[in-house]
Design an enzyme around this catalytic site. Sequence first.
Site, mmCIF file in Angstrom:
data_model
loop_
_atom_site.group_PDB
_atom_site.id
_atom_site.type_symbol
_atom_site.label_atom_id
_atom_site.label_comp_id
_atom_site.label_asym_id
_atom_site.label_seq_id
_atom_site.Cartn_x
_atom_site.Cartn_y
_atom_site.Cartn_z
ATOM 1 N N THR A 124 40.618 33.316 38.173
ATOM 2 C CA THR A 124 40.702 34.059 39.430
ATOM 3 C C THR A 124 41.191 33.159 40.550
ATOM 4 O O THR A 124 40.620 32.088 40.792
ATOM 5 C CB THR A 124 39.326 34.636 39.807
ATOM 6 O OG1 THR A 124 38.888 35.497 38.768
ATOM 7 C CG2 THR A 124 39.415 35.418 41.114
ATOM 8 N N CYS A 264 32.150 35.893 39.490
ATOM 9 C CA CYS A 264 33.191 36.841 39.905
ATOM 10 C C CYS A 264 32.865 37.499 41.237
ATOM 11 O O CYS A 264 33.421 37.140 42.270
ATOM 12 C CB CYS A 264 33.388 37.911 38.826
ATOM 13 S SG CYS A 264 34.291 37.321 37.375
#
Length: 438
Positions: A124, A264
């Site tokens: 990410t 996340c």
Amino acid sequence: MLFNDLINKKEKIAVVGLGYVGMPIAVAFARKVNVIGFDLNQEKIELYKSGIDPTNEVGDQAIRQTQVEFTSDETKLREAKFHIVAVPTPINMDKTPNLSPVEGASIIIGRNLTKGSIVVYESTVYPGVTEDICIPILERESGLKCGTDFKVGYSPERINPGDKVHTLENIIKIVSGIDEESLEEIAAIYEVVIKAGIHKAKSIKVAEAAKVVENSQRDINIAFMNELAMVFDRMNIDTQDVIEAMNTKWNALGFYPGLVGGHCIGVDPYYFIYEAERLGYHSQIILSGRKINDGMGKFVADAIIKKLILANKVVKKSKVVILGVTFKENCPDIRNSKAIDIIKGLNEYGINPYVTDPQADVEEAKKEYDIDLVDFNEIEDADCVVFSVAHDEFSHMSRQQVEKLFKNCPIEEKIIIDVKSILDKDLFEGLGYRYWRL
């Protein structure tokens, strides 16, 4: 095409970073093609070689049966033509992106990169990192030219740790490439293992943005529920009762209050905020949501203190037990766990809680947070029990099992803090426990 060479096992895939994301990818591809699994952590590599899965994502049996070639020798990467980067991208203490793992992976791949290779990043990042930071590193270390000698793509990981339903194969895979040729090649290769289908993003930046936005959206919705929970607590209204009523409408979104940690949802919004700030835009909604969610551990700690006082307990002498320290249920991952914030909040009042978690690794908890996990079977004589994580071991507990955790005292002095609302509120309140939940 590289796709054909991989299928015919003339070329290999290399997965760089064998954690909760990289390991399932490596194992899935190894059923179809030759795979090199690379990680700098020699101890982790030895565990995999001995058939042990410390992540519990694919299980020990799958590790024992897999054909993945596990290694910490970076020169083995020269045997691969398709590289998948699945290293973590955490945040620094000041909440700014920590890109050192993905930069380090780029350096390692770069100095072992060969002509005709494709490098796909799954870590990410905020929009622009792949092209503005990673590609220059690959070019510098390899001496090769991106677009001519090698290609690059981005395909955000969507694996949900601990989720045995929404697995790698069952989640639509977003893919992107620096040009049409690389996009089609990357899509074809991922289709080998992804059953749910492929979505071809218009550009690498679109794919990068999709990842941080989907988690930011979830973060904001949970923050809204957390704010409601804090207000309803002052109103003496049970939040879960309100949600149950609200969810009778067809378009209710089904979000619940809770601790928002992990690698996340608790991290990705900061990547988006960082890049927005760099471009001169001060985030309002996303940043506010993050502040609310980051403060929930302290809110729960304060609720514990209030209940102890109402039960006429001497706060500093009270025995508080925390059940669960991982960031989510049925998962050993303790990264960015917000249960830690409950512990820190209690420390401010002189309470050193007893912490137990059957899923977490004892050594990792000590190293990461300086917490000495105790055996669940040794828990007794508690004044307050905090159900902070909904592991099956906790959510399936009977009334008698809960009772055994407490000291022998009047039942109105026994405090249950049910962060995840896993117990029967009516039952325990009816028995006389001091029960509180988000």
